[in-house]
Enzyme design. Structure first.
Site, PDB file in Angstrom:
ATOM      1  N   SER A 295      19.293  -7.210  22.790  1.00 23.38           N
ATOM      2  CA  SER A 295      20.439  -7.644  23.270  1.00 23.38           C
ATOM      3  C   SER A 295      20.326  -7.925  25.112  1.00 23.38           C
ATOM      4  O   SER A 295      20.147  -6.751  25.342  1.00 23.38           O
ATOM      5  CB  SER A 295      21.823  -6.665  23.159  1.00 23.38           C
TER       6      SER A 295
ATOM      7  N   ARG B 280      25.604   2.481  26.505  1.00 25.69           N
ATOM      8  CA  ARG B 280      24.148   2.119  27.301  1.00 25.69           C
ATOM      9  C   ARG B 280      23.830   2.159  28.461  1.00 25.69           C
ATOM     10  O   ARG B 280      24.023   1.702  29.210  1.00 25.69           O
ATOM     11  CB  ARG B 280      24.189   0.492  26.836  1.00 25.69           C
TER      12      ARG B 280
ATOM     13  N   GLU C 182      21.993  -5.826  29.867  1.00 23.44           N
ATOM     14  CA  GLU C 182      21.623  -5.028  29.687  1.00 23.44           C
ATOM     15  C   GLU C 182      20.187  -4.814  29.808  1.00 23.44           C
ATOM     16  O   GLU C 182      19.851  -3.454  30.242  1.00 23.44           O
ATOM     17  CB  GLU C 182      21.444  -4.508  27.916  1.00 23.44           C
TER      18      GLU C 182
HETATM   19  P1  FAD Z   1      11.349  -0.226  29.484  1.00 26.80           P
HETATM   20  O1  FAD Z   1      11.435  -1.244  29.134  1.00 26.80           O
HETATM   21  O2  FAD Z   1       9.339   0.319  29.859  1.00 26.80           O
HETATM   22  O3  FAD Z   1      11.785   1.107  30.373  1.00 26.80           O
HETATM   23  C1  FAD Z   1      13.366   0.439  30.418  1.00 26.80           C
HETATM   24  C2  FAD Z   1      14.000   1.201  31.512  1.00 26.80           C
HETATM   25  O4  FAD Z   1      13.695   2.289  32.143  1.00 26.80           O
HETATM   26  C3  FAD Z   1      13.262   0.795  32.880  1.00 26.80           C
HETATM   27  O5  FAD Z   1      14.443   0.038  34.356  1.00 26.80           O
HETATM   28  C4  FAD Z   1      12.300   1.344  33.085  1.00 26.80           C
HETATM   29  O6  FAD Z   1      11.747   1.821  35.020  1.00 26.80           O
HETATM   30  C5  FAD Z   1      12.864   3.195  33.139  1.00 26.80           C
HETATM   31  N1  FAD Z   1      11.748   4.083  32.265  1.00 26.80           N
HETATM   32  C6  FAD Z   1      10.870   3.711  31.399  1.00 26.80           C
HETATM   33  N2  FAD Z   1      10.092   5.107  31.248  1.00 26.80           N
HETATM   34  C7  FAD Z   1      10.379   5.856  31.736  1.00 26.80           C
HETATM   35  C8  FAD Z   1      10.753   7.544  32.686  1.00 26.80           C
HETATM   36  N3  FAD Z   1       9.254   7.916  31.403  1.00 26.80           N
HETATM   37  N4  FAD Z   1      11.120   8.107  32.544  1.00 26.80           N
HETATM   38  C9  FAD Z   1      12.175   6.953  34.709  1.00 26.80           C
HETATM   39  N5  FAD Z   1      12.114   6.139  34.008  1.00 26.80           N
HETATM   40  C10 FAD Z   1      11.915   5.290  32.465  1.00 26.80           C
HETATM   41  N6  FAD Z   1      18.301  -0.624  21.834  1.00 26.80           N
HETATM   42  C11 FAD Z   1      19.332  -0.008  21.886  1.00 26.80           C
HETATM   43  O7  FAD Z   1      19.926   0.906  22.727  1.00 26.80           O
HETATM   44  N7  FAD Z   1      19.525  -0.606  20.811  1.00 26.80           N
HETATM   45  C12 FAD Z   1      18.587  -1.632  20.034  1.00 26.80           C
HETATM   46  O8  FAD Z   1      18.995  -1.482  18.523  1.00 26.80           O
HETATM   47  C13 FAD Z   1      17.670  -1.913  20.026  1.00 26.80           C
HETATM   48  N8  FAD Z   1      17.067  -2.653  19.711  1.00 26.80           N
HETATM   49  C14 FAD Z   1      16.239  -3.454  20.076  1.00 26.80           C
HETATM   50  C15 FAD Z   1      15.754  -4.963  19.257  1.00 26.80           C
HETATM   51  C16 FAD Z   1      14.625  -5.587  20.058  1.00 26.80           C
HETATM   52  C17 FAD Z   1      13.646  -6.489  19.401  1.00 26.80           C
HETATM   53  C18 FAD Z   1      14.267  -5.003  21.648  1.00 26.80           C
HETATM   54  C19 FAD Z   1      12.561  -5.917  22.082  1.00 26.80           C
HETATM   55  C20 FAD Z   1      14.552  -4.442  22.382  1.00 26.80           C
HETATM   56  C21 FAD Z   1      15.524  -3.551  21.698  1.00 26.80           C
HETATM   57  N9  FAD Z   1      16.661  -2.499  22.540  1.00 26.80           N
HETATM   58  C22 FAD Z   1      17.787  -1.932  21.822  1.00 26.80           C
HETATM   59  C23 FAD Z   1      16.795  -1.718  23.311  1.00 26.80           C
HETATM   60  C24 FAD Z   1      15.021  -1.226  24.123  1.00 26.80           C
HETATM   61  O9  FAD Z   1      14.661  -0.975  22.408  1.00 26.80           O
HETATM   62  C25 FAD Z   1      15.617   0.538  24.080  1.00 26.80           C
HETATM   63  O10 FAD Z   1      15.903   0.118  25.496  1.00 26.80           O
HETATM   64  C26 FAD Z   1      14.076   1.266  24.489  1.00 26.80           C
HETATM   65  O11 FAD Z   1      14.861   2.325  24.511  1.00 26.80           O
HETATM   66  C27 FAD Z   1      13.709   0.909  26.485  1.00 26.80           C
HETATM   67  O12 FAD Z   1      12.287   1.577  25.947  1.00 26.80           O
HETATM   68  P2  FAD Z   1      10.736   1.578  26.613  1.00 26.80           P
HETATM   69  O13 FAD Z   1      10.236   2.238  26.066  1.00 26.80           O
HETATM   70  O14 FAD Z   1      10.168  -0.385  25.735  1.00 26.80           O
HETATM   71  O15 FAD Z   1      11.807   0.621  28.389  1.00 26.80           O
HETATM   72  N1  EPU Z   2      28.029 -11.630  16.312  1.00 21.15           N
HETATM   73  C1  EPU Z   2      28.629 -13.382  16.554  1.00 21.15           C
HETATM   74  N2  EPU Z   2      27.172 -14.072  15.998  1.00 21.15           N
HETATM   75  C2  EPU Z   2      26.182 -13.683  16.567  1.00 21.15           C
HETATM   76  C3  EPU Z   2      26.171 -12.265  16.835  1.00 21.15           C
HETATM   77  C4  EPU Z   2      26.930 -11.350  16.182  1.00 21.15           C
HETATM   78  O1  EPU Z   2      29.592 -13.015  16.029  1.00 21.15           O
HETATM   79  O2  EPU Z   2      25.648 -14.678  17.137  1.00 21.15           O
HETATM   80  C5  EPU Z   2      29.286 -10.709  15.828  1.00 21.15           C
HETATM   81  C6  EPU Z   2      30.139 -10.715  14.300  1.00 21.15           C
HETATM   82  O3  EPU Z   2      30.839 -10.777  14.584  1.00 21.15           O
HETATM   83  C7  EPU Z   2      29.325  -9.060  14.254  1.00 21.15           C
HETATM   84  C8  EPU Z   2      28.995  -8.279  15.546  1.00 21.15           C
HETATM   85  O4  EPU Z   2      29.282  -9.393  16.771  1.00 21.15           O
HETATM   86  O5  EPU Z   2      29.468  -8.959  12.764  1.00 21.15           O
HETATM   87  C9  EPU Z   2      29.045  -7.306  15.415  1.00 21.15           C
HETATM   88  O6  EPU Z   2      26.940  -7.860  16.096  1.00 21.15           O
HETATM   89  P1  EPU Z   2      25.848  -7.292  15.369  1.00 21.15           P
HETATM   90  O7  EPU Z   2      25.774  -6.120  14.400  1.00 21.15           O
HETATM   91  O8  EPU Z   2      25.043  -7.394  14.914  1.00 21.15           O
HETATM   92  O9  EPU Z   2      26.026  -6.225  16.662  1.00 21.15           O
HETATM   93  P2  EPU Z   2      25.747  -6.466  17.950  1.00 21.15           P
HETATM   94  O10 EPU Z   2      27.072  -6.170  18.938  1.00 21.15           O
HETATM   95  O11 EPU Z   2      25.622  -7.270  18.086  1.00 21.15           O
HETATM   96  C10 EPU Z   2      24.905  -4.259  18.931  1.00 21.15           C
HETATM   97  C11 EPU Z   2      23.501  -3.454  19.503  1.00 21.15           C
HETATM   98  C12 EPU Z   2      22.291  -3.699  19.405  1.00 21.15           C
HETATM   99  C13 EPU Z   2      22.467  -2.793  17.859  1.00 21.15           C
HETATM  100  C14 EPU Z   2      23.518  -3.348  16.503  1.00 21.15           C
HETATM  101  C15 EPU Z   2      23.610  -2.727  15.461  1.00 21.15           C
HETATM  102  C16 EPU Z   2      24.827  -3.794  21.915  1.00 21.15           C
HETATM  103  C17 EPU Z   2      24.892  -4.609  22.900  1.00 21.15           C
HETATM  104  N3  EPU Z   2      23.761  -3.907  21.459  1.00 21.15           N
HETATM  105  O12 EPU Z   2      24.667  -5.900  18.990  1.00 21.15           O
HETATM  106  O13 EPU Z   2      21.849  -2.848  20.097  1.00 21.15           O
HETATM  107  O14 EPU Z   2      20.983  -3.034  17.390  1.00 21.15           O
HETATM  108  O15 EPU Z   2      24.671  -3.690  18.045  1.00 21.15           O
HETATM  109  O16 EPU Z   2      23.983  -1.540  15.784  1.00 21.15           O
HETATM  110  O17 EPU Z   2      25.590  -2.815  22.035  1.00 21.15           O
HETATM  111  C18 EPU Z   2      19.711  -3.377  22.005  1.00 21.15           C
HETATM  112  O18 EPU Z   2      20.856  -2.956  22.512  1.00 21.15           O
HETATM  113  O19 EPU Z   2      19.007  -4.361  22.116  1.00 21.15           O
HETATM  114  C19 EPU Z   2      20.403  -3.754  21.000  1.00 21.15           C
HETATM  115  C20 EPU Z   2      20.028  -4.964  20.362  1.00 21.15           C
END
Ligand code: FAD
Ligand code: EPU
Length: 337
Positions: free
Chosen positions: A237, A165, A333
């Site tokens: 997250s 991240r 994050e």
């Molecule tokens: P924004 O929210 O628009 O911007 C994020 C940051 O980047 C801000 O600081 C902004 O100023 C900057 N920025 C945006 N675009 C640019 C650009 N072109 N140039 C310079 N700076 C810029 N993330 C994960 O890593 N893994 C996951 O599994 C994951 N699951 C998610 C699930 C849900 C339901 C949600 C809502 C979010 C999740 N995220 C996850 C977080 C998010 O989707 C990612 O961080 C994504 O890359 C953000 O993209 P965005 O375009 O919406 O960014």
């Molecule tokens: N867990 C719990 N309780 C909860 C949630 C999670 O006990 O309510 C524990 C469980 O042991 C589970 C473990 O956490 O096995 C991992 O959970 P999960 O697989 O859902 O993943 P996470 O670590 O909570 C991370 C990323 C997610 C990404 C998933 C899958 C970060 C901060 N988050 O979540 O990314 O989708 O793994 O790879 O690393 C995001 O960054 O926005 C995001 C959603």
């Protein structure tokens, strides 16, 4: 030519669904639009921020400045062999549509990153990751426009300082650059990564293991625990998973033998923050209009009309509880504005 809107509502431009406004919202369809805008913004009368899909931001008040929204589109093949293909993608393309496009074409590398919201241009910033894959594994370079000089700069993968991240764009270059294009190298004979969590088990429900079934399985797992932003405001997250020393993890294990942990290297382990938050009793809890998702404790949610400050208030309460209980500091994050 870029387009500017004044007193622009951001509710539909952030997945938390926070009701904030910006003084100006600037739509840019091309690199030229961005340069033209930066030219008039030279005197910096008001601050500037970039916004992609708004899925990793939390607005705590109205933004008294310019929000630039890069809408650069297009997917262009840079080179192709029988084994791999390199494509250059505009920052304004939708991440998950791109993943779908790669899967349809049989290009492997991003299928585990299905259903992550947001734009292409943001994917390198926090090095998006899920189900055992990080986008750094497929990025070859990231093109930017430097805000001060308006120069185009291309960063090679190894110059992006990618980590969990994390990247150079979140640190040294934060606020200094606008990402315009990202180039990805994808494999035509993909190597599947199936060892994260219950992915392998989920795949048993499909006839075959291929790019499409992996994409479908990842989507199904995600939909079973992550709230849909269209229905419940959230930004995925809210905190990063903390990385602590193995020594400290061993101490925690004495009190909580079941604490999950993943090896980072010989000295460091990663602890799922969701487990810590659940253990601290916050899962499914509500505080004002902010809440903790009942299926995934790492996801903070807008229960309806939450303000950004209410979400931050809940986040601070969680951080405090985790310090008291586990002596671990959770790092946000989400980008709090
Ligand atoms: P924004 O929210 O628009 O911007 C994020 C940051 O980047 C801000 O600081 C902004 O100023 C900057 N920025 C945006 N675009 C640019 C650009 N072109 N140039 C310079 N700076 C810029 N993330 C994960 O890593 N893994 C996951 O599994 C994951 N699951 C998610 C699930 C849900 C339901 C949600 C809502 C979010 C999740 N995220 C996850 C977080 C998010 O989707 C990612 O961080 C994504 O890359 C953000 O993209 P965005 O375009 O919406 O960014
Ligand atoms: N867990 C719990 N309780 C909860 C949630 C999670 O006990 O309510 C524990 C469980 O042991 C589970 C473990 O956490 O096995 C991992 O959970 P999960 O697989 O859902 O993943 P996470 O670590 O909570 C991370 C990323 C997610 C990404 C998933 C899958 C970060 C901060 N988050 O979540 O990314 O989708 O793994 O790879 O690393 C995001 O960054 O926005 C995001 C959603």
């Amino acid at each position: 030519m870029f387009e500017i809107k004044e007193n622009f509502a951001l509710k539909n431009h952030n997945t938390f669904g926070i009701n904030a406004k910006t003084k100006y919202f600037v739509f840019c369809n091309s690199e030229n639009d961005i340069k033209e805008f930066l030219n008039i913004h030279k005197n910096k009368d008001l601050p500037l921020m970039i916004l992609g899909g708004g899925s990793n931001v939390l607005f705590t008040r109205d933004y008294e400045g310019y929000i630039l929204h890069p809408k650069i589109k297009g997917i262009e093949t840079i080179y192709e062999t029988k084994d791999e293909i390199e494509v250059r993608v505009g920052a304004g393309e939708d991440w998950d549509e791109f993943v779908g496009f790669c899967v349809e074409n049989g290009w492997g590398g991003v299928e585990n990153l299905s259903l992550i919201p947001g734009n292409i241009g943001t994917s390198p910033i926090q090095n998006i990751g899920a189900y055992g894959v990080e986008v750094k594994d497929v990025i070859t370079n990231v093109e930017v426009i430097e805000i001060d000089s308006q120069k185009r700069i291309c960063y090679k993968n190894e110059e992006c300082e990618f980590g969990y991240r994390d990247s150079i764009f979140k640190r040294k270059l934060k606020g200094k650059q606008i990402i315009t294009y990202v180039t990805f190298r994808l494999k035509k004979q993909p190597i599947f990564k199936l060892d994260y969590g219950n992915l392998n088990e989920k795949l048993m429900e499909y006839n075959e293991v291929n790019l499409n079934s992996i994409r479908q399985a990842v989507i199904a797992i995600r939909e079973s625990k992550l709230p849909k932003p269209e229905e419940i405001g959230n930004a995925g997250s809210f905190f990063k998973n903390p990385v602590i020393t193995k020594h400290k993890a061993d101490q925690l294990k004495e009190r909580w033998p079941e604490i999950p942990n993943y090896k980072v290297n010989n000295n460091l382990v990663k602890i799922p923050a969701g487990w810590l938050i659940e253990k601290a009793g916050f899962k499914g809890k509500q505080m004002g209009n902010a809440g903790v998702h009942d299926k995934q404790a790492l996801v903070l949610i807008n229960q309806g009309n939450a303000t950004g400050e209410e979400i931050v208030h809940l986040a601070r309460n969680i951080q405090q509880a985790i310090i008291i209980l586990f002596d671990i500091k959770l790092e946000m994050e989400v980008n709090v504005i």
